[in-house]
Design an enzyme around this catalytic site. Structure first.
Site, PDB file in Angstrom:
ATOM      1  N   GLU A 299       0.850  -1.189   0.000  1.00  0.00           N
ATOM      2  CA  GLU A 299       0.000   0.000   0.000  1.00  0.00           C
ATOM      3  C   GLU A 299       0.885   1.237   0.000  1.00  0.00           C
ATOM      4  OE1 GLU A 299      -2.385   2.881  -0.084  1.00  0.00           O
ATOM      5  OE2 GLU A 299      -3.405   0.924  -0.046  1.00  0.00           O
TER       6      GLU A 299
ATOM      7  N   ASN B  84      -9.729   4.343  -1.128  1.00  0.00           N
ATOM      8  CA  ASN B  84     -11.091   4.862  -1.284  1.00  0.00           C
ATOM      9  C   ASN B  84     -12.126   4.025  -0.550  1.00  0.00           C
ATOM     10  OD1 ASN B  84     -10.629   7.123  -2.865  1.00  0.00           O
ATOM     11  ND2 ASN B  84     -10.693   5.962  -4.772  1.00  0.00           N
TER      12      ASN B  84
ATOM     13  N   GLY C 256     -19.154   5.142   1.339  1.00  0.00           N
ATOM     14  CA  GLY C 256     -20.348   5.185   2.165  1.00  0.00           C
ATOM     15  C   GLY C 256     -20.798   3.868   2.765  1.00  0.00           C
ATOM     16  N   GLY C 257     -20.077   2.785   2.480  1.00  0.00           N
ATOM     17  CA  GLY C 257     -20.432   1.506   3.084  1.00  0.00           C
ATOM     18  C   GLY C 257     -21.689   0.853   2.530  1.00  0.00           C
TER      19      GLY C 257
ATOM     20  N   ARG D 221     -27.026   7.440 -11.742  1.00  0.00           N
ATOM     21  CA  ARG D 221     -26.096   8.538 -11.462  1.00  0.00           C
ATOM     22  C   ARG D 221     -25.836   9.426 -12.673  1.00  0.00           C
ATOM     23  NH1 ARG D 221     -21.645   5.184  -7.824  1.00  0.00           N
ATOM     24  NH2 ARG D 221     -22.763   5.347  -5.846  1.00  0.00           N
TER      25      ARG D 221
ATOM     26  N   GLU E 107     -11.704  -1.220  -9.178  1.00  0.00           N
ATOM     27  CA  GLU E 107     -11.804  -0.025 -10.002  1.00  0.00           C
ATOM     28  C   GLU E 107     -10.650   0.130 -10.984  1.00  0.00           C
ATOM     29  OE1 GLU E 107     -12.671   4.796  -9.558  1.00  0.00           O
ATOM     30  OE2 GLU E 107     -12.283   3.573  -7.773  1.00  0.00           O
TER      31      GLU E 107
END
Length: 505
Positions: free
Chosen positions: A71, A79, A84-85, A331, A469
């Site tokens: 990391e 991120n 927002g979980g 979105r 991602e």
């Protein structure tokens, strides 16, 4: 190449222009480069978000002896820790307890096909959806807690299937998976920046790493080489914080938009893979979160507040006092509609979202938003119009028309689904809204097993994998809310199986 700015520019232009990988340094054997390995691991995972943690944990549980997670930042999670979980899980226990029994992985995929606008990878989406319950149980087994009785329908979904972590943050998941991975024997190293890959033709042998790196200074730390015996997994996330790359791939994206991502989401590992011939896809598809607020920075709390506002309330233009969109659309649809609200000088005319205060006055989403002053309690429509400079008579007419539509349970103006709509009677919770750059739809192309494809042969590299991602072409033009957590966790399970199978095969 030692200067980060120069590296990003050169890598982006080189990769996107399609220059042959043979012209890029690093495609020779470790022996020819005179490399002496400082250490080795069976699997090296780059990144410690949902995808990296899931892959590492599942590799260890499937018998991979030495798994090393690198990391670049000082803390784990990326991120994933600040999101927002939200987690889409068809047939989750809370959903079933609510009496929703007609959901399925296929139903989720149908919703994703609509939002993907024909650009999605249907087979990949189906595979991910079919592993949703596996990913959920992995979290539960690790000690993750989700909000009791909380399962709602979020934008673009046709069913209530989105659960949320206990504290409304992805850190509830990353911390627990980190602990589970540590207990399984996974080794974690913070402040390790990937400088390059060590390749032998189409096979990755290991990575060149700057150890003890302090973001964002590339002059810190020292270079070491780590050998990967069985594979390297790219789980480094997106590039939404890399303004130069964003402008290169999507000139239409408003450069003034705020970003929800952690500061480390700059995409250097993705560019390094592309420089070695990894195939990019959909790099220009950068998603904005339509729930952003101009009254708070970064990811913020607006996404939680508007999980009420979009469903129980309405959004109104401050210019006209009228609704301007289906508040429950996906979105992309909502972001585009919101950003059309501009003054004559093209500056943002931030629309407002309003819903009833009384039913939600004790809800933590409301109490926190009011506390942090990114939302306000407003007693009447006249007060609302005055505070936000909205045409008062038109605002009143809009709310009156809305209340009539709620009774009729139909919305002829925007064809919104009205099952959660409420009559608005005040006092109100009101917040301003403006999109923020949120998610990179594009990245590295992989096969269904998570193997990265090479751009000249369109075949998979040996021992090089990507999850989350950093990959592209999965969701198409836009990703539905609550499906990133699902994708990252589920594909970590799938890719771990692939790695073990490839090595044994």
């Amino acid at each position: 190449m030692n200067d980060r700015r120069s590296f990003l520019k050169l890598s982006a232009n080189t990769a996107l222009a399609g220059v042959a990988a043979a012209a890029i340094p690093g495609t020779v054997t470790a022996k020819e480069k005179g490399i002496e390995w400082d250490e080795s691991a069976d699997v090296v995972v780059i990144g410690s978000g949902f995808s990296g943690l899931s892959t590492a944990l599942n590799c260890a549980r499937q018998g991979v002896e030495k798994v090393l997670v690198l990391e670049k930042m000082q803390v784990i999670g990326g991120n994933s820790a600040v999101n927002g979980g939200w987690f889409a899980v068809p047939k989750n226990p809370i959903q079933l307890a609510q009496g929703i029994t007609d959901d399925s992985p296929e139903e989720l995929v149908k919703d994703q096909i609509k939002s993907g606008r024909g650009m999605q990878n249907e087979a990949m989406l189906r595979q991910i959806a079919e592993h949703a319950l596996d990913a959920y149980h992995m979290c539960i087994d690790a000690g993750v807690k989700f909000k009791e009785g909380f399962n709602i329908q979020v934008g673009g979904h046709n069913k209530a299937r989105a659960i949320r972590t206990e504290h409304g943050v992805g850190g509830d998941i990353t911390t627990k998976l980190f602990r589970a991975a540590k207990e399984a024997g996974v080794d974690f190293r913070m402040q390790h920046y990937i400088e390059d890959f060590v390749m032998d033709g189409k096979t990755i042998l290991g990575v060149k790493v700057r150890q003890n790196y302090r973001f964002p200074n590339l002059k810190t730390g020292k270079t070491i080489y780590i050998k990967a015996n069985k594979g390297v997994v790219l789980a480094n996330g997106g590039f939404a914080r890399n303004m130069e790359l964003r402008q290169i791939v999507d000139l239409s994206l408003d450069p003034t938009l705020d970003c929800t991502n952690a500061l480390g989401a700059t995409g250097e590992v993705t560019l390094t893979a592309m420089a070695h011939g990894a195939l990019p896809v959909h790099m220009n598809m950068i998603q904005t979160g339509h729930w952003g607020s101009p009254d708070e920075g970064g990811f913020g709390w607006s996404n939680a507040l508007l999980s009420i506002g979009w469903h129980q309330g309405i959004s109104v233009s401050v210019l006209t006092g009228k609704r301007y969109m289906d508040e429950r659309a996906d979105r992309k649809t909502c972001s585009e509609a919101i950003m059309k609200n501009r003054y004559a000088d093209n500056s943002p005319a931030y629309p407002v979202v309003l819903f009833n205060y009384e039913p939600y006055k004790d809800d933590h989403r409301v109490t926190r938003a009011l506390r942090d002053k990114m939302a306000w309690k407003v007693d009447s429509l006249d007060a609302l119009a005055h505070q936000f400079n909205i045409p008062a008579e038109q605002l009143k007419a809009t709310v009156a028309n809305w209340n009539k539509r709620v009774g009729e349970r139909q919305d002829p103006d925007f064809n919104r689904k009205m099952d959660t709509a409420e009559v608005l009677k005040g006092p109100f919770v009101v917040s301003r809204v403006w999109p923020k750059v949120h998610y990179c739809m594009g990245g590295l192309k992989t096969d269904l097993g998570g193997r990265v494809l090479e751009s000249t042969s369109l075949q998979a590299f040996n021992n090089l994998y990507a999850v989350g991602e950093v990959t592209g072409g999965v969701h198409g033009e836009t990703r539905l809310s609550s499906t990133s957590c699902l994708e990252c966790l589920a594909m970590g399970i799938v890719t771990a199986k692939t790695i073990v199978s490839d090595f044994r095969g």
